[in-house]
Write a protein that holds these residues in place. Structure first.
Motif, mmCIF file in Angstrom:
data_model
loop_
_atom_site.group_PDB
_atom_site.id
_atom_site.type_symbol
_atom_site.label_atom_id
_atom_site.label_comp_id
_atom_site.label_asym_id
_atom_site.label_seq_id
_atom_site.Cartn_x
_atom_site.Cartn_y
_atom_site.Cartn_z
ATOM 1 N N SER A 387 29.967 60.211 76.285
ATOM 2 C CA SER A 387 30.190 60.574 74.975
ATOM 3 C C SER A 387 29.801 62.031 74.657
ATOM 4 O O SER A 387 30.554 62.408 73.563
ATOM 5 C CB SER A 387 28.733 59.866 74.119
ATOM 6 N N ILE A 388 29.132 62.761 75.345
ATOM 7 C CA ILE A 388 29.013 64.144 75.168
ATOM 8 C C ILE A 388 30.308 64.695 75.829
ATOM 9 O O ILE A 388 30.798 65.594 74.979
ATOM 10 C CB ILE A 388 27.970 64.793 76.048
ATOM 11 N N ILE A 389 31.035 64.439 76.672
ATOM 12 C CA ILE A 389 31.983 64.973 77.297
ATOM 13 C C ILE A 389 33.250 64.612 76.249
ATOM 14 O O ILE A 389 34.271 65.640 75.841
ATOM 15 C CB ILE A 389 32.393 64.660 78.420
ATOM 16 N N PHE A 390 33.681 63.471 76.004
ATOM 17 C CA PHE A 390 34.697 62.962 75.388
ATOM 18 C C PHE A 390 34.680 63.041 73.899
ATOM 19 O O PHE A 390 35.657 62.987 73.207
ATOM 20 C CB PHE A 390 35.070 61.579 75.794
ATOM 21 N N GLU A 391 33.644 62.842 73.429
ATOM 22 C CA GLU A 391 33.216 62.970 71.976
ATOM 23 C C GLU A 391 32.960 64.256 71.253
ATOM 24 O O GLU A 391 32.584 64.289 69.901
ATOM 25 C CB GLU A 391 32.397 61.824 71.377
ATOM 26 N N ASN A 392 32.999 65.428 72.033
ATOM 27 C CA ASN A 392 32.513 66.562 71.542
ATOM 28 C C ASN A 392 33.513 67.217 70.541
ATOM 29 O O ASN A 392 35.001 67.247 70.819
ATOM 30 C CB ASN A 392 32.444 67.690 72.618
ATOM 31 N N LYS A 393 32.891 67.460 69.308
ATOM 32 C CA LYS A 393 33.769 67.905 68.192
ATOM 33 C C LYS A 393 34.765 69.070 68.225
ATOM 34 O O LYS A 393 35.994 69.029 67.855
ATOM 35 C CB LYS A 393 32.949 68.055 66.994
ATOM 36 N N PHE A 394 34.427 70.001 69.203
ATOM 37 C CA PHE A 394 35.309 71.037 69.504
ATOM 38 C C PHE A 394 35.613 71.210 71.092
ATOM 39 O O PHE A 394 36.104 72.463 71.658
ATOM 40 C CB PHE A 394 34.650 72.327 69.067
ATOM 41 N N GLY A 395 35.326 70.015 71.789
ATOM 42 C CA GLY A 395 35.485 70.352 73.308
ATOM 43 C C GLY A 395 37.073 70.121 73.665
ATOM 44 O O GLY A 395 37.780 70.130 73.045
ATOM 45 N N VAL A 396 37.036 70.137 75.101
ATOM 46 C CA VAL A 396 38.427 70.309 75.770
ATOM 47 C C VAL A 396 39.121 68.903 75.271
ATOM 48 O O VAL A 396 40.488 68.881 75.372
ATOM 49 C CB VAL A 396 38.415 70.380 76.966
ATOM 50 N N TYR A 397 38.697 67.656 74.799
ATOM 51 C CA TYR A 397 39.315 66.392 74.734
ATOM 52 C C TYR A 397 39.561 66.516 73.041
ATOM 53 O O TYR A 397 40.230 65.455 72.791
ATOM 54 C CB TYR A 397 38.567 65.465 75.110
ATOM 55 N N SER A 398 39.398 67.349 72.345
ATOM 56 C CA SER A 398 39.443 67.357 70.953
ATOM 57 C C SER A 398 40.593 68.252 70.330
ATOM 58 O O SER A 398 41.012 69.342 71.123
ATOM 59 C CB SER A 398 38.151 68.019 70.352
ATOM 60 N N ASP A 399 41.173 67.802 69.505
ATOM 61 C CA ASP A 399 42.339 68.693 68.861
ATOM 62 C C ASP A 399 41.878 70.012 68.427
ATOM 63 O O ASP A 399 42.781 70.705 67.945
ATOM 64 C CB ASP A 399 43.116 67.851 67.893
ATOM 65 N N LYS A 400 40.613 69.987 68.109
ATOM 66 C CA LYS A 400 40.094 71.239 67.512
ATOM 67 C C LYS A 400 39.479 72.534 68.659
ATOM 68 O O LYS A 400 39.163 73.612 68.280
ATOM 69 C CB LYS A 400 38.956 71.092 66.681
ATOM 70 N N HIS A 401 40.029 71.836 69.776
ATOM 71 C CA HIS A 401 39.618 73.104 70.887
ATOM 72 C C HIS A 401 40.418 74.097 70.795
ATOM 73 O O HIS A 401 41.615 74.253 70.632
ATOM 74 C CB HIS A 401 39.957 72.413 72.363
ATOM 75 N N PHE A 402 39.869 75.312 71.008
ATOM 76 C CA PHE A 402 40.520 76.529 70.647
ATOM 77 C C PHE A 402 41.950 76.725 71.404
ATOM 78 O O PHE A 402 42.948 77.342 70.865
ATOM 79 C CB PHE A 402 39.615 77.926 70.765
ATOM 80 N N SER A 403 42.062 76.303 72.490
ATOM 81 C CA SER A 403 43.200 76.690 73.338
ATOM 82 C C SER A 403 44.427 75.658 72.735
ATOM 83 O O SER A 403 45.439 76.129 72.942
ATOM 84 C CB SER A 403 42.787 76.168 74.750
ATOM 85 N N LYS A 404 44.007 74.361 72.405
ATOM 86 C CA LYS A 404 45.068 73.804 71.786
ATOM 87 C C LYS A 404 45.748 74.380 70.458
ATOM 88 O O LYS A 404 46.895 74.408 70.061
ATOM 89 C CB LYS A 404 44.376 72.325 71.566
ATOM 90 N N LEU A 405 44.594 74.809 69.703
ATOM 91 C CA LEU A 405 45.124 75.151 68.536
ATOM 92 C C LEU A 405 45.789 76.771 68.672
ATOM 93 O O LEU A 405 46.993 76.998 67.871
ATOM 94 C CB LEU A 405 43.645 75.667 67.627
ATOM 95 N N LEU A 406 45.378 77.440 69.633
ATOM 96 C CA LEU A 406 46.137 78.740 69.791
ATOM 97 C C LEU A 406 47.554 78.541 70.535
ATOM 98 O O LEU A 406 48.324 79.392 70.394
ATOM 99 C CB LEU A 406 45.062 79.679 70.702
ATOM 100 N N LYS A 407 47.614 77.525 71.213
ATOM 101 C CA LYS A 407 48.687 77.092 71.972
ATOM 102 C C LYS A 407 50.017 76.944 71.006
ATOM 103 O O LYS A 407 51.162 77.457 71.478
ATOM 104 C CB LYS A 407 48.572 75.983 72.769
ATOM 105 N N TYR A 408 49.915 76.331 69.791
ATOM 106 C CA TYR A 408 50.866 76.204 68.887
ATOM 107 C C TYR A 408 51.142 77.180 67.769
ATOM 108 O O TYR A 408 52.189 77.669 67.514
ATOM 109 C CB TYR A 408 50.627 74.665 68.372
#
Length: 425
Positions: A387-408
């Protein structure tokens, strides 16, 4: 020098946006105008800041060349020995050439001394920092700044960008990356467990070969080989510095008991992968494989294979999984296996997932235990961790992770969004 925001990374590409986002976040929260300043050896070197006597005293001492003694070495209370070794062994030929190893060890020792002296001299001007790759020599910056209660920013799995307040408590790298056991009740997820599908962001191999059931016949233990050259000592020291040392130790202790063992190569590093690191990884793995080539109790899988497919083909009522610290712990618990691992993992030891040890003597004892003497991991704790790993609001599995936002896109709106997502951790 006044009101500086130090960065330990290059200031281009994605990092150009990340470091400036963190600087602006600190500036707004603290109402202080600060400027980015990169920490580089060529800018900070000064003979006045280099403790020549401290260096000479160490360099001509036997303990400098004994890794077990050297790892304990500290300067200003910072773990210089540990992080020098981590940086040294990140250079691939340090594993196969003693001259190269000692060259890099001396280089990073000099760098570490200068860096700490520089931080001590200028800490009044350092208002904040962005620290990356804290597993290597930058780990001493984490030690030092936290001890001075200087807020710094970083990013680590499974979180996004975040900042840390230490309240004058000295932090180590593992304090940043360790997932804490939840103090309050949390909504646990079975999403990933039910799917029986695990996608780890650091596993970049895409091609897997099938393992025949013949290779898995009468196996007592499966040992998961780790990366030998990357990220050593990330979770702290438990008696093993290098992962080839750990693997040899584990095999030897089990062979004394006449156990049948399967050793599985790391999924990223093998002869089918042309990654620059694979060459050295496979050399080290092949050396271990050749060492035991005449032993009939030992089999090696030296090609990429799916661990989930492997677990489906072996008997969970008799086969024990062994990993130093890896994600096979999570996959093993989800699939009902008993596991042995170090206490130095990526999560708090309060998560009861495996049968753990914290030093070589404890490890010997646990390797001598029979199947029935070992405990199964807690499925409840696994759900909490997932739950901590996969449901983290800004984590690596979230669409809000900084790397995903900056990628596009890196518009002003996107940068402001990322800045608003930064939280304290």
């Amino acid at each position: 020098m006044k009101n500086d925001f130090f960065i330990t990374t290059r200031n281009d590409g994605i990092y150009k946006f990340v470091t400036d986002i963190c600087r602006k976040h600190f500036q707004k929260k603290n109402e202080k105008k600060i400027q980015l300043k990169k920490i580089e050896l060529k800018y900070i070197f000064s003979l006045r800041e280099f403790k020549i006597l401290f260096f000479l005293k160490n360099i001509f001492n036997y303990s400098f060349y004994d890794d077990v003694q050297f790892i304990k070495k500290k300067h200003f209370g910072c773990e210089i020995g540990r992080h020098v070794l981590a940086a040294t062994y990140n250079h691939l030929n340090s594993h196969t050439n003693k001259l190269s190893k000692n060259f890099f060890k001396i280089y990073y020792f000099i760098y570490g001394i200068i860096l700490l002296e520089f931080l001590k001299k200028n800490n009044k001007h350092i208002k904040s920092a962005f620290i990356d790759h804290g597993v290597y020599i930058n780990g001493i910056i984490i030690n030092y700044l936290s001890s001075k209660n200087i807020i710094f920013y970083t990013n680590s799995y499974p979180y996004g960008l975040y900042f840390t307040k230490s309240n004058y408590k000295k932090l180590s790298y593992q304090d940043l990356i360790r997932i804490d056991y939840p103090k309050k009740k949390i909504n646990t997820t079975t999403r990933v467990i039910k799917k029986n599908s695990f996608k780890w962001p650091w596993v970049f191999n895409k091609k897997f070969f099938n393992i025949s059931r013949y290779e898995l016949k009468n196996i007592d233990y499966i040992i998961y080989s780790h990366a030998f050259t990357d990220g050593l000592l990330a979770n702290g020291y438990d008696g093993f510095i290098r992962m080839d040392e750990w693997l040899n130790f584990t095999i030897d202790k089990l062979l004394i008991r006449n156990k049948k063992i399967l050793v599985k190569i790391h999924p990223n590093f093998h002869s089918y992968n042309k990654n620059f690191r694979s060459k050295y990884e496979t050399i080290i793995f092949s050396k271990i494989k050749n060492k035991y080539s005449n032993n009939k109790n030992l089999k090696f899988i030296d090609y990429p294979s799916s661990n989930l497919q492997l677990l489906k083909k072996i008997d969970k009522k008799k086969t024990i999984l062994i990993t130093h610290h890896g994600t096979p712990i999570l996959e093993g618990v989800a699939n009902g296996f008993k596991i042995i691992s170090s206490v130095k993992t990526h999560w708090d030891k309060k998560f009861k997932l495996s049968n753990t040890w914290s030093n070589k003597n404890e490890y010997k004892k646990i390797l001598n235990k029979n199947f029935d003497d070992l405990k199964y991991g807690s499925l409840s704790d696994l759900k909490k961790l997932f739950s901590i790993i996969f449901e983290n609001k800004f984590g690596v599995y979230s669409d809000k992770h900084f790397s995903k936002l900056l990628k596009y896109k890196n518009t002003e709106d996107t940068l402001r969004k990322i800045e608003s997502y930064i939280v304290e951790n």
